[in-house]
Design an enzyme around this catalytic site. Structure first.
Site, mmCIF file in Angstrom:
data_model
loop_
_atom_site.group_PDB
_atom_site.id
_atom_site.type_symbol
_atom_site.label_atom_id
_atom_site.label_comp_id
_atom_site.label_asym_id
_atom_site.label_seq_id
_atom_site.Cartn_x
_atom_site.Cartn_y
_atom_site.Cartn_z
ATOM 1 N N ASP A 292 0.860 -1.174 0.000
ATOM 2 C CA ASP A 292 0.000 0.000 0.000
ATOM 3 C C ASP A 292 0.898 1.225 0.000
ATOM 4 O O ASP A 292 2.111 1.134 0.211
ATOM 5 C CB ASP A 292 -0.902 -0.017 1.245
ATOM 6 C CG ASP A 292 -2.009 1.036 1.214
ATOM 7 O OD1 ASP A 292 -2.284 1.602 0.134
ATOM 8 O OD2 ASP A 292 -2.588 1.315 2.282
ATOM 9 N N TYR A 466 -5.023 4.213 0.421
ATOM 10 C CA TYR A 466 -6.050 3.311 -0.124
ATOM 11 C C TYR A 466 -5.625 2.716 -1.462
ATOM 12 O O TYR A 466 -6.395 2.697 -2.425
ATOM 13 C CB TYR A 466 -7.411 4.016 -0.240
ATOM 14 C CG TYR A 466 -7.818 4.783 0.988
ATOM 15 C CD1 TYR A 466 -7.537 4.297 2.276
ATOM 16 C CD2 TYR A 466 -8.473 6.010 0.899
ATOM 17 C CE1 TYR A 466 -7.898 5.001 3.411
ATOM 18 C CE2 TYR A 466 -8.845 6.714 2.045
ATOM 19 C CZ TYR A 466 -8.553 6.201 3.289
ATOM 20 O OH TYR A 466 -8.916 6.908 4.412
ATOM 21 N N HIS A 467 -4.391 2.195 -1.487
ATOM 22 C CA HIS A 467 -3.842 1.603 -2.705
ATOM 23 C C HIS A 467 -3.375 0.165 -2.460
ATOM 24 O O HIS A 467 -2.227 -0.179 -2.764
ATOM 25 C CB HIS A 467 -2.665 2.434 -3.229
ATOM 26 C CG HIS A 467 -3.007 3.832 -3.576
ATOM 27 N ND1 HIS A 467 -2.042 4.826 -3.695
ATOM 28 C CD2 HIS A 467 -4.194 4.438 -3.848
ATOM 29 C CE1 HIS A 467 -2.630 5.966 -4.007
ATOM 30 N NE2 HIS A 467 -3.939 5.756 -4.099
ATOM 31 N N PRO A 468 -4.216 -0.732 -1.936
ATOM 32 C CA PRO A 468 -3.758 -2.102 -1.698
ATOM 33 C C PRO A 468 -3.538 -2.852 -3.003
ATOM 34 O O PRO A 468 -4.284 -2.682 -3.975
ATOM 35 C CB PRO A 468 -4.902 -2.718 -0.889
ATOM 36 C CG PRO A 468 -6.114 -1.953 -1.306
ATOM 37 C CD PRO A 468 -5.630 -0.539 -1.535
#
Length: 550
Positions: A292, A466-468
């Site tokens: 992330d 919020y970049h998994p």
């Protein structure tokens, strides 16, 4: 009910993939648990903080207590709605750097270098510069995805780019073009004042061509003699099986895609057996490699009333909402992330590893504005953290959320890089361009100067961007820890693919919606036995990167 293909998940990649399959004459069922994307909170760009905080649109995932962040549990929003996270995200469009994809190839993702993926970025785009510069030779026209730029009429937005120039960094006309490094205008997936999600760009056109949208919760993938034949679905209390005549494609996010694989018997064997799940393929990489972007909001008070805080009251919000509702104009027609920066943290780093999102207000993603009122902020953090986490099952119950542990800030390099992000940002905010507006520093605050003081601020206030990604890593079929091969096929079974951000070998340096859509576009072509010709355009890399930071 059956079709040639079943696509599990109507998110960024799933919508794109479904559209290309239907366009090629294939029958497709798209399975989606979430509901409609109708409503002003999703469609008004300026209301972006609302949908990701609404149970109607968001899965509501939380991390386990993060041991290196003081045991805090961080939110992990994922779209539970058609369009997936493209319907609740910040609408920022970043391809990533060309050298990100060179690294993918080095990690075993053959055929995913920048020359291979650039044609897909171009095919998916309908790019509009809006008279704000750009690099047309590197951009696409006529694709399904509208990509635009904001008006940039707030003086703070202009000041951020000028401050970057004054600090010695380049100004780039198009960070998605030849030169990412530098400061300039942000691209966004907004069209005619409204969010342009993957549902609008791809899913609705796919349905117009015959794709069927089915609502339900995927329980597991069904197999016959080692080949995926369909999906078992919970449809509001009754269980049905959707049949796939050719293949099943999982495009359910970096959280739900590994979960569904494990529920279907594909994953670390010992863990699956512990939950009473029969092992179909022992793939220890399923759920691992979780990555992330972690970021801080560097916030400054403003000495003039030029920020968006003037709208942060009942009357102001009513004005913004009414103007957007009736005219699709005004502050509500932009995500307000209209300028950005991509820089290198130090000499010896070949391409940018720090990203900036500038916002002309001091506010959190949950909508809480700073008590100082007028202000501005830059979201910043390292782009290529070495920390890795995992998504694991809590039980064999498909309705139960998985465990999510990012293991943020688990290496000394993370702390060093994050401190550097803060100090470089302070230098940028200290430039003459901000002199007419610059008040005191709200966060981290002037008292935080030493390494230990900055570390405590990071520990208490760093938040997910919020970049998994990365939990079904793509690699060579002989790599035991790879989950899918370079065509997205799940290793160890037949007739099953994964196509979403979970297949990224390593996170790209920017927001993930654009590369996720690209994955859907490209995997569709692999399924159809076709490939776009390579584009051998060479990106700009700082000529003195080995000896100079800027």
């Amino acid at each position: 009910m059956d079709a040639d293909y079943i696509v599990v998940g109507a998110g960024s990649a799933g919508c794109a993939l479904a559209y290309r399959l239907v366009e090629a004459g294939k029958s497709v069922i798209v399975l989606e648990y979430g509901g409609s994307d109708w409503g002003p909170f999703i469609n008004m760009p300026g209301a972006l903080s609302y949908p990701m905080n609404m149970k109607r649109y968001d899965w509501g995932f939380m991390t386990e207590p993060e041991p290196h962040l003081g045991g805090r549990r961080l939110v992990c929003p994922r779209g539970k709605v058609i369009g997936g996270s493209s319907s609740i995200n910040g609408m920022i469009y970043v391809r990533g750097h060309a050298l990100d994809y060179a690294h993918w190839e080095e990690q075993g993702a053959a055929g995913w270098g920048y020359a291979d993926v650039l044609p897909y970025f171009k095919r998916m785009e309908d790019w509009h510069s809006g008279g704000h510069g750009g690099d047309p030779a590197w951009r696409g026209q006529g694709g399904p995805l509208h990509v635009t730029r904001g008006r940039r009429d707030n003086p703070l937005v202009q000041a951020f780019v000028e401050a970057g120039r004054q600090a010695g960094y380049p100004v780039t006309g198009d960070y998605n073009g030849e030169q990412q490094e530098g400061f300039g205008a942000f691209d966004m997936t907004v069209w005619q004042g409204a969010r342009w999600s993957a549902a609008k760009a791809y899913l609705r056109p796919a349905m117009a061509k015959g794709a069927r949208l089915v609502r339900g919760l995927a329980r597991r993938i069904c197999f016959d003699h080692g080949r995926a034949t369909g999906v078992e679905v919970d449809m509001g209390g009754r269980t049905e099986v959707l049949g796939a005549n050719i293949e099943v494609v999982i495009a359910a996010s970096a959280i739900n895609s590994p979960k569904l694989l494990m529920l279907s018997g594909i994953g670390p064997a010992d863990e699956l057996r512990a939950h009473g799940i029969d092992v179909r393929a022992d793939r220890p990489g399923v759920g691992r490699n979780l990555q992330d972007h972690l970021e801080m909001y560097i916030q400054m008070a403003a000495t003039q009333p030029v920020s968006l805080a003037k709208y942060w009251n009942l009357l102001g919000k009513a004005y913004v909402g009414a103007r957007w509702l009736f005219q699709r104009q005004g502050p509500g027609a932009s995500n307000q992330f209209e300028s950005c920066g991509f820089i290198r943290s130090k000499a010896g780093v070949q391409y940018p590893d720090i990203q900036y999102h500038f916002l002309p207000i001091a506010v959190r993603y949950d909508g809480q504005v700073a008590p100082e009122g007028h202000g501005f902020q830059a979201h910043t953090g390292p782009m290529r953290s070495p920390s890795r986490g995992a998504v694991t099952l809590r039980s064999g119950n498909p309705a139960e959320a998985p465990r999510i542990q990012f293991n943020y800030m688990s290496t000394p390099e993370d702390w060093e890089d994050f401190r550097q992000c803060i100090r470089l940002t302070r230098e940028i905010f200290g430039q003459e361009a901000f002199a007419p507006y610059r008040g005191h520093e709200i966060q981290p605050g002037a008292a935080a100067q030493t390494d230990d003081e900055l570390d405590e601020v990071i520990r208490q206030h760093a938040e997910s961007a919020y970049h998994p990604c990365g939990t079904c890593r793509m690699g060579d079929a002989g790599d035991r820890h790879a989950v899918v091969d370079p065509e997205g096929r799940v290793i160890g079974v037949q007739g099953l693919r994964v196509a979403d951000s979970s297949i990224f070998p390593r996170i790209t340096n920017g927001n993930l919606n654009a590369p996720s859509i690209m994955v859907g576009e490209k995997i569709a072509d692999h399924m159809l036995g076709r490939r776009l010709p390579q584009d051998l355009s060479q990106p700009w890399v700082h000529p003195n990167w080995q000896t100079a930071q800027r």
